[in-house]
Design a protein around this motif. Structure first.
Motif, short mmCIF file in Angstrom:
data_model
loop_
_atom_site.label_atom_id
_atom_site.label_comp_id
_atom_site.label_asym_id
_atom_site.label_seq_id
_atom_site.Cartn_x
_atom_site.Cartn_y
_atom_site.Cartn_z
N THR A 1 0.78 -1.22 0.02
CA THR A 1 -0.11 0.04 0.06
C THR A 1 0.92 1.07 0.15
OG1 THR A 1 -1.68 -1.31 1.23
CG2 THR A 1 -1.91 1.29 1.20
N THR B 1 0.77 4.01 -3.01
CA THR B 1 0.39 5.49 -2.75
C THR B 1 1.68 6.30 -3.18
OG1 THR B 1 -0.58 4.77 -0.68
CG2 THR B 1 -0.11 7.11 -0.61
N PRO C 1 -0.91 14.90 14.23
CA PRO C 1 -1.37 15.29 15.59
C PRO C 1 -2.69 14.08 15.89
CG PRO C 1 -0.91 17.06 14.65
CD PRO C 1 -0.63 15.97 13.63
N MET C 2 -2.81 13.35 16.67
CA MET C 2 -4.00 12.43 17.09
C MET C 2 -4.83 13.06 18.18
SD MET C 2 -2.45 8.91 15.68
CE MET C 2 -0.99 9.18 16.72
N ALA C 3 -6.12 12.37 18.05
CA ALA C 3 -7.03 12.45 19.28
C ALA C 3 -6.38 11.83 20.61
CB ALA C 3 -8.27 12.16 19.10
N LEU D 1 -1.57 5.43 14.23
CA LEU D 1 -2.31 5.07 13.02
C LEU D 1 -1.64 3.83 12.42
CD1 LEU D 1 -2.37 8.68 11.48
CD2 LEU D 1 -4.51 7.38 12.11
N ASN D 2 -2.31 3.29 11.44
CA ASN D 2 -1.68 2.36 10.66
C ASN D 2 -0.45 2.71 9.76
OD1 ASN D 2 -1.64 1.41 7.59
ND2 ASN D 2 -2.14 -0.41 8.50
N ALA E 1 0.53 2.46 6.68
CA ALA E 1 0.14 2.87 5.38
C ALA E 1 -0.46 3.96 5.35
CB ALA E 1 -0.35 1.65 4.73
N VAL E 2 -1.45 4.11 6.34
CA VAL E 2 -2.08 5.56 6.28
C VAL E 2 -1.30 6.78 6.71
CG1 VAL E 2 -4.14 6.59 7.51
CG2 VAL E 2 -4.47 4.31 6.70
N ILE F 1 -0.68 9.96 4.49
CA ILE F 1 -0.85 11.28 4.68
C ILE F 1 0.44 12.37 4.72
CG2 ILE F 1 -1.66 12.99 6.45
CD1 ILE F 1 -3.39 10.77 7.44
N THR G 1 -9.47 -0.32 9.30
CA THR G 1 -8.40 0.85 9.32
C THR G 1 -9.02 2.22 9.26
OG1 THR G 1 -6.85 -0.86 8.29
CG2 THR G 1 -6.41 1.74 7.98
N ARG H 1 -10.06 3.32 12.79
CA ARG H 1 -8.94 3.66 13.67
C ARG H 1 -8.47 4.88 13.12
NH1 ARG H 1 -3.24 0.02 13.22
NH2 ARG H 1 -1.95 1.42 14.77
N THR H 2 -8.40 5.28 11.97
CA THR H 2 -8.04 6.65 11.46
C THR H 2 -9.20 7.64 11.98
OG1 THR H 2 -6.99 5.62 9.56
CG2 THR H 2 -7.01 7.97 9.32
N PHE I 1 -8.48 10.99 14.38
CA PHE I 1 -8.76 12.51 13.72
C PHE I 1 -9.93 13.08 14.35
CE2 PHE I 1 -5.79 11.35 9.97
CZ PHE I 1 -4.87 11.53 10.63
N ALA J 1 -8.65 3.18 2.12
CA ALA J 1 -8.32 3.46 3.68
C ALA J 1 -7.09 4.63 3.51
CB ALA J 1 -7.49 2.21 4.50
N VAL J 2 -6.35 4.53 2.62
CA VAL J 2 -5.52 5.61 2.67
C VAL J 2 -5.98 6.76 2.14
CG1 VAL J 2 -3.26 6.21 1.43
CG2 VAL J 2 -3.53 3.88 2.22
N GLY K 1 -7.87 8.18 4.71
CA GLY K 1 -7.00 8.73 5.77
C GLY K 1 -6.73 10.25 5.52
N ILE K 2 -6.31 10.53 4.34
CA ILE K 2 -5.83 11.74 3.71
C ILE K 2 -6.99 12.76 3.91
CG2 ILE K 2 -4.69 12.98 1.87
CD1 ILE K 2 -3.48 10.33 1.14
N HIS L 1 -7.72 13.51 7.39
CA HIS L 1 -6.54 14.47 7.99
C HIS L 1 -7.00 15.80 7.46
CE1 HIS L 1 -2.71 16.37 8.08
NE2 HIS L 1 -2.71 15.82 9.38
#
Lengths: 230, 230
Positions: free
Chosen positions: A103, A107, A207-209, A215-216, A218-219, A223, B103, B106-107, B111, B218-219, B222-223, B226
């Protein structure tokens, strides 16, 4: 070995050196599978139709679509890459999951990354599961292996900075995008290797909650690649 | 059913209603696995240690870490959610792959998305593989099901616009982030359903290099999350 209609289509389209294409008997009912095998045959690639049982024994993924190709892995040592290709690079620092690596390569190709370098400890990026998850990404950029000293040398020579994804880094939304960059992504559980952590001159984070661990990869990589390369 | 040390830790931490925790004999050597089972037991949750063979027959994933929990699925109909929760929502419009859905959840949790709505045709978001891939994400937001008319109704009442990810959309980097938003992600192969496509008032896309067909959902999700929620 590349499996699935889409990947084999990409292989043929990208002009890869194919040694052969295998079609399962049941896949001869699929217009798209037959078309890609015919296309390969038109390029002089040997094509065989085998029983579904024989095909299943050759395929390495759970849900083969009845078409696979054997192709040469392009020989592309790091030293043969120019500064431009090294200046849009993603470094795989010990990623273990084939789906994640595939992945990331998919990307990377989508966002114009030119080079993906697998450091030791990373799953083999030409493994069939990786190639499948990358959905053809391998054929839009250079996928290569290097030791960390080789990589560090090549980046230094090319004048390309090494950054790494790390929770301690600056939020990617606040950093200015450098004109050339090699971005390292660390292992799913353990993060970056010590050598990459020591050598990197920049760290970027998402930055995350509160209460969310990670995060995964690949995600997160997606980003960051979107922010830094797209 | 939630499998794996991390997910069960999140379950206990989030105060979910647990019916029981199962530990494989071999996992009694893992400090982290034992600790989470002990923690559950301290909350009055029945805990059993079973043979590895019995555990394997109960677990649904390939690589169980020797701990799983049975928990109640929280009952959370769409109508019970306020405008605030609906105004930070991700809509799953026919996603089929459990890993992708997990995923995305999770993402979304990372966020600050508040609600994930599975439309009909989406893989069950409480399926064990999804829960595992979400790494605890389910317990940081509301995961619920709705028909499309129910969803459309709830969004209209709450005054929340529906946007969708689509290659025909505006590059996400060029759009102004709305104060409230429900963002729909379509099926891995087929994209958005006709009903979501007709109802959406905004479409966002991720520009890709020439020759690249698509990103992993999922990618891409995710973008977009974000950019639009983080």
């Amino acid at each position: 070995m590349a499996e699935g209609v889409r990947v084999v289509e990409e292989l043929v389209r990208a002009g890869a050196t194919l040694h052969g294409v295998l079609l399962a008997k049941s896949a001869t009912a699929s217009v798209r599978a037959v078309a890609v095998a015919d296309l390969a045959a038109a390029h002089g690639v040997p094509r065989d139709i085998v029983s579904d049982a024989e095909f299943a024994s050759a395929a390495s993924t759970d849900t083969p679509q009845g078409v696979l190709a054997i192709a040469a892995v392009p020989d592309c040592p790091l030293g043969s890459l120019g500064a431009e290709a090294l200046g849009r690079a993603v470094i795989l620092d010990g990623l273990q999951d084939p789906g994640n690596v595939g992945t990331v390569i998919r990307t990377a190709a989508a966002f114009g990354v030119r080079t993906v370098v697998a450091l030791p400890g990373t799953v083999e990026p030409w493994n069939a599961k990786v190639v499948r998850a990358a959905a053809g990404g391998h054929f839009h950029l250079q996928v290569t292996h290097a030791s960390f000293p080789e990589l560090a040398d090549a980046l230094r020579t090319a004048g390309v900075p090494l950054w790494a994804a790390d929770a301690s880094g600056r939020p990617v939304g606040t950093v200015e995008r450098p004109p050339a960059l090699a971005l390292a992504l660390g292992n799913e559980g353990g993060g970056l290797s010590d050598q990459v952590r020591r050598a990197a001159t920049g760290f970027v984070a998402l930055p995350m909650a509160p209460g969310i661990e990670s995060l995964n990869v690949a995600v997160a990589g997606g980003i960051l690649m979107h922010a830094l390369f797209a």
